[in-house]
Design a protein around this motif. Structure first.
Motif, PDB file in Angstrom:
ATOM      1  N   LEU B  10      11.452   8.517  -1.027  1.00  0.00           N
ATOM      2  CA  LEU B  10      11.318   9.813  -0.687  1.00  0.00           C
ATOM      3  C   LEU B  10      10.229  10.852  -0.239  1.00  0.00           C
ATOM      4  CD1 LEU B  10      14.064   9.749  -3.858  1.00  0.00           C
ATOM      5  CD2 LEU B  10      14.169   9.554  -0.927  1.00  0.00           C
ATOM      6  N   ILE B  11       9.664  10.182  -0.517  1.00  0.00           N
ATOM      7  CA  ILE B  11       7.795  11.796  -0.735  1.00  0.00           C
ATOM      8  C   ILE B  11       6.591  11.457   0.664  1.00  0.00           C
ATOM      9  CG2 ILE B  11       6.033  13.069  -2.412  1.00  0.00           C
ATOM     10  CD1 ILE B  11       9.216  12.135  -3.210  1.00  0.00           C
ATOM     11  N   GLU B  12       6.574  12.536   0.703  1.00  0.00           N
ATOM     12  CA  GLU B  12       5.391  12.304   2.169  1.00  0.00           C
ATOM     13  C   GLU B  12       5.026  14.300   1.813  1.00  0.00           C
ATOM     14  OE1 GLU B  12       4.025  12.229   4.824  1.00  0.00           O
ATOM     15  OE2 GLU B  12       5.858  10.493   5.489  1.00  0.00           O
ATOM     16  N   ILE B  13       3.416  13.559   1.473  1.00  0.00           N
ATOM     17  CA  ILE B  13       2.365  14.411   1.255  1.00  0.00           C
ATOM     18  C   ILE B  13       1.972  14.735   2.817  1.00  0.00           C
ATOM     19  CG2 ILE B  13       2.597  14.088  -0.895  1.00  0.00           C
ATOM     20  CD1 ILE B  13       0.047  12.581  -0.805  1.00  0.00           C
ATOM     21  N   LYS B  87      17.700  15.390  -5.573  1.00  0.00           N
ATOM     22  CA  LYS B  87      17.373  16.068  -6.433  1.00  0.00           C
ATOM     23  C   LYS B  87      15.884  15.812  -6.747  1.00  0.00           C
ATOM     24  CE  LYS B  87      21.699  16.290  -9.752  1.00  0.00           C
ATOM     25  NZ  LYS B  87      22.307  15.182 -10.452  1.00  0.00           N
ATOM     26  N   ILE B  88      15.747  14.493  -6.333  1.00  0.00           N
ATOM     27  CA  ILE B  88      13.510  13.820  -6.659  1.00  0.00           C
ATOM     28  C   ILE B  88      12.895  15.046  -5.774  1.00  0.00           C
ATOM     29  CG2 ILE B  88      12.065  12.361  -6.101  1.00  0.00           C
ATOM     30  CD1 ILE B  88      14.305  10.493  -7.464  1.00  0.00           C
ATOM     31  N   GLU B  93       9.350  19.015  -3.863  1.00  0.00           N
ATOM     32  CA  GLU B  93       9.439  20.304  -2.690  1.00  0.00           C
ATOM     33  C   GLU B  93       8.892  22.003  -3.370  1.00  0.00           C
ATOM     34  OE1 GLU B  93       8.819  20.385   0.171  1.00  0.00           O
ATOM     35  OE2 GLU B  93       9.297  18.054   0.056  1.00  0.00           O
ATOM     36  N   ASP B  94       9.767  21.425  -4.256  1.00  0.00           N
ATOM     37  CA  ASP B  94       8.977  22.497  -5.294  1.00  0.00           C
ATOM     38  C   ASP B  94       7.420  22.796  -5.751  1.00  0.00           C
ATOM     39  OD1 ASP B  94      11.603  24.104  -4.810  1.00  0.00           O
ATOM     40  OD2 ASP B  94      12.066  23.380  -7.208  1.00  0.00           O
ATOM     41  N   VAL B 100       0.448  23.977  -2.447  1.00  0.00           N
ATOM     42  CA  VAL B 100       0.321  24.166  -1.258  1.00  0.00           C
ATOM     43  C   VAL B 100      -0.537  25.711  -1.205  1.00  0.00           C
ATOM     44  CG1 VAL B 100       0.738  24.606   0.717  1.00  0.00           C
ATOM     45  CG2 VAL B 100       1.492  23.428   0.750  1.00  0.00           C
ATOM     46  N   LYS B 101       0.158  26.713  -2.368  1.00  0.00           N
ATOM     47  CA  LYS B 101      -0.406  28.103  -2.333  1.00  0.00           C
ATOM     48  C   LYS B 101      -1.290  27.745  -3.404  1.00  0.00           C
ATOM     49  CE  LYS B 101       1.173  32.049  -5.523  1.00  0.00           C
ATOM     50  NZ  LYS B 101       0.406  32.182  -5.918  1.00  0.00           N
TER      51      LYS B 101
END
Lengths: 291, 110
Positions: B10-13, B87-88, B93-94, B100-101
């Motif tokens: 589910l995760i893409e970085i 939900k994950i 993403e949050d 990224v900030k």
């Protein structure tokens, strides 16, 4: 090659993300503590010896940080280990600062041994202090030999800059000078002063019945001192007696000890654990303990 | 993600990795920061999941997690948590936005 400016950016991100990770770990543990506790108690088949061990489940970071890169990496791992120590201690320490029960001392001792890798005990050779958990106050530098003063005391200008302001105690430590002459000052003498603590030897059970025997036992006796709030641990030695009971404190630390443990006097005063180190062959060095 | 967990699919970085490329880092520094990204993602996923489970299901989840059986873990979670994947993804993403900030903030450093 990344320049200094870019390394600055790396340091910034590494610190920020390490801090964030620590906060996550704390939050997870606090929110779901009951489940972690249950799991620890009921997972005999797993090699998880402590409540802190279960926290590894929430952190895959430990075996993934490159070993070679920088002190920041080492710091991250140290911080993580300290987080585990903090959680383990929090689980067995009372909410208020008081003398621990024998059962509590046993639990704390087991946690410490597991984390530092050497034997620490609340009682050694039939002798113990009045407490193993107490409020620590700030002490001054001690004169190591006749003529030692603020101008002769420091190894380097950096040390002087950092620790000059604490000043020199007007009298000698409870056991006198660390050596007779400046020319005979050894590294051991220097370390014994640098990492000294003052404990209430005079309140030890049995002290009044055999003062000499007890003083001989306490003189430069090594103790592990731990700040349970940040997990920092240091091997210190007893080189002074005090503080007076009316101060409300149970022990005192040299400027170097207090600085490392991040303990302060005055309004920010706090508690430490202090246990004897069973080191018959004198192999454990004084100073900060790398967890 | 380099390491496989029950949520890895589910995760893409990649997007964060691309941002990191703008910061001139050595390979070791990149590897370290990437491991910190993964550690933070792992923590937030564990928290997200545990927060959705009952006391008994938390225990089952921890047992499955330790056993490293990703399929069993996912199956159990899907049977207990509605819209688990959403939900994950939302939590991650949050987090990624914050990371990224942070990377963009490094440009303000002098």
């Amino acid at each position: 090659m990344p320049g200094k400016k870019d390394n600055y950016r790396y340091q910034f991100l590494a610190k920020k993300w390490t801090d964030r990770h620590r906060e996550f770990q704390s939050k997870i543990f606090a929110k779901h503590e009951d489940s972690f506790k249950w799991f620890t108690d009921n997972s005999k088949q797993l090699v998880i010896g402590s409540l802190a061990g279960i926290m590894l489940l929430t952190s895959p970071i430990l075996d993934k940080i490159p070993q070679s890169i920088s002190s920041v990496s080492a710091q991250v791992k140290t911080i993580d280990k300290r987080v585990f120590l903090i959680y383990d201690l929090r689980n067995v320490l009372p909410n208020e600062v008081r003398s621990l029960t024998p059962e509590e001392e046993k639990n704390v001792s087991e946690i410490l041994v597991r984390n530092v890798g050497f034997n620490v005990v609340s009682e050694l050779d039939g002798k113990r202090l009045n407490t193993t958990y107490g409020i620590i106050g700030q002490e001054q530098h001690l004169s190591r030999f006749s003529g030692d003063n603020m101008f002769t005391h420091f190894d380097s200008s950096d040390q002087a800059d950092k620790y000059w302001s604490y000043g020199m105690a007007p009298g000698l430590g409870a056991f006198g000078y660390f050596t007779d002459l400046s020319g005979t000052l050894t590294q051991q003498d220097i370390d014994r002063e640098k990492y000294y603590i003052a404990v209430q030897t005079f309140l030890a059970p049995g002290y009044d019945n055999n003062t000499k025997d007890y003083n001989d036992f306490f003189k430069y006796r090594k103790m592990l001192v731990i700040n349970p709030q940040n997990g920092k641990a240091i091997v210190a030695d007893i080189a002074d007696a005090g503080p007076s009971p009316w101060t409300g404190k149970q022990l005192g630390g040299s400027p170097e000890v207090m600085n490392y443990l991040e303990r302060f006097d005055g309004s920010q005063i706090g508690a430490v654990l202090y246990f004897f180190i069973d080191d018959p062959n004198d192999t454990i060095p004084l100073g900060p303990v790398n967890l | 993600m380099k390491n496989k967990f029950f949520y890895s699919h589910l995760i893409e970085i990649t997007d964060i990795s691309l941002k990191l490329k703008d910061v001139n880092l050595s390979d070791d520094e990149k590897a370290h920061l990437t491991s910190l990204i993964e550690a933070n993602i792992h923590s937030i996923v564990i928290d997200t999941v545990l927060s959705e489970l009952s006391s008994d299901d938390k225990k089952t989840f921890l047992k499955n997690l330790v056993s490293d059986n990703h399929e069993k873990t996912l199956e159990h979670l899907n049977s207990r948590i509605g819209k688990l994947e959403d939900k994950i993804k939302k939590s991650v993403e949050d987090l990624k936005s914050d990371l990224v900030k942070d990377i963009l903030d490094t440009k303000k450093l002098s």
